[in-house]
Design a protein around this motif. Structure first.
Motif, mmCIF file in Angstrom:
data_model
loop_
_atom_site.group_PDB
_atom_site.id
_atom_site.type_symbol
_atom_site.label_atom_id
_atom_site.label_comp_id
_atom_site.label_asym_id
_atom_site.label_seq_id
_atom_site.Cartn_x
_atom_site.Cartn_y
_atom_site.Cartn_z
ATOM 1 N N GLN A 11 -10.457 12.750 -27.782
ATOM 2 C CA GLN A 11 -11.177 13.937 -28.238
ATOM 3 C C GLN A 11 -11.843 14.630 -27.060
ATOM 4 O O GLN A 11 -12.569 14.004 -26.298
ATOM 5 C CB GLN A 11 -12.266 13.541 -29.246
ATOM 6 C CG GLN A 11 -11.739 12.870 -30.492
ATOM 7 C CD GLN A 11 -10.983 13.836 -31.371
ATOM 8 O OE1 GLN A 11 -11.382 14.980 -31.527
ATOM 9 N NE2 GLN A 11 -9.889 13.367 -31.935
ATOM 10 N N GLU A 12 -11.606 15.912 -26.896
ATOM 11 C CA GLU A 12 -12.275 16.687 -25.855
ATOM 12 C C GLU A 12 -13.332 17.549 -26.528
ATOM 13 O O GLU A 12 -13.033 18.580 -27.123
ATOM 14 C CB GLU A 12 -11.271 17.533 -25.087
ATOM 15 C CG GLU A 12 -10.348 16.700 -24.238
ATOM 16 C CD GLU A 12 -9.581 17.523 -23.221
ATOM 17 O OE1 GLU A 12 -10.130 18.534 -22.730
ATOM 18 O OE2 GLU A 12 -8.455 17.130 -22.936
ATOM 19 N N ILE A 13 -14.563 17.085 -26.433
ATOM 20 C CA ILE A 13 -15.691 17.771 -27.068
ATOM 21 C C ILE A 13 -16.695 18.123 -25.987
ATOM 22 O O ILE A 13 -16.958 17.333 -25.088
ATOM 23 C CB ILE A 13 -16.350 16.865 -28.133
ATOM 24 C CG1 ILE A 13 -15.299 16.426 -29.156
ATOM 25 C CG2 ILE A 13 -17.503 17.582 -28.819
ATOM 26 C CD1 ILE A 13 -15.791 15.389 -30.142
ATOM 27 N N GLU A 14 -17.281 19.316 -26.065
ATOM 28 C CA GLU A 14 -18.242 19.761 -25.062
ATOM 29 C C GLU A 14 -19.505 18.918 -25.103
ATOM 30 O O GLU A 14 -19.907 18.406 -26.151
ATOM 31 C CB GLU A 14 -18.608 21.223 -25.292
ATOM 32 C CG GLU A 14 -17.478 22.178 -24.991
ATOM 33 C CD GLU A 14 -17.909 23.625 -25.120
ATOM 34 O OE1 GLU A 14 -19.123 23.889 -25.195
ATOM 35 O OE2 GLU A 14 -17.016 24.477 -25.152
ATOM 36 N N TYR A 15 -20.146 18.783 -23.930
ATOM 37 C CA TYR A 15 -21.355 17.979 -23.800
ATOM 38 C C TYR A 15 -22.449 18.453 -24.753
ATOM 39 O O TYR A 15 -23.115 17.645 -25.399
ATOM 40 C CB TYR A 15 -21.874 18.031 -22.357
ATOM 41 C CG TYR A 15 -23.181 17.304 -22.173
ATOM 42 C CD1 TYR A 15 -23.208 15.929 -22.012
ATOM 43 C CD2 TYR A 15 -24.389 17.991 -22.179
ATOM 44 C CE1 TYR A 15 -24.396 15.248 -21.863
ATOM 45 C CE2 TYR A 15 -25.585 17.324 -22.033
ATOM 46 C CZ TYR A 15 -25.584 15.954 -21.872
ATOM 47 O OH TYR A 15 -26.777 15.289 -21.726
ATOM 48 N N GLY A 16 -22.647 19.747 -24.853
ATOM 49 C CA GLY A 16 -23.702 20.294 -25.713
ATOM 50 C C GLY A 16 -23.511 19.922 -27.170
ATOM 51 O O GLY A 16 -24.483 19.643 -27.886
#
Length: 58
Positions: A11-16
């Motif tokens: 899963q590529e999810i943004e840090y925020g």
């Protein structure tokens, strides 16, 4: 956490996004160690830890 999600689950999810989910939904806080001086003497630190008194609340 972002790297772990990418490696383990693909899963590529943004840090925020991850931060807000963990911080506000789960109620957890980011834990990081306090900085240590590079000048401190490790021998003195270990001596201090050996000789310090630990208190336990019963």
């Amino acid at each position: 956490m972002v790297e772990w999600l990418k490696q383990e689950h693909g899963q590529e999810i943004e840090y925020g996004t991850v931060y807000s989910l963990v911080r506000y939904t789960l109620g957890a806080k980011l834990k990081i160690p306090r900085p240590q001086s590079h000048k401190q003497d490790e021998k003195l630190v270990s001596e201090f830890k050996k000789n310090s008194v630990s208190f336990s609340i019963a």
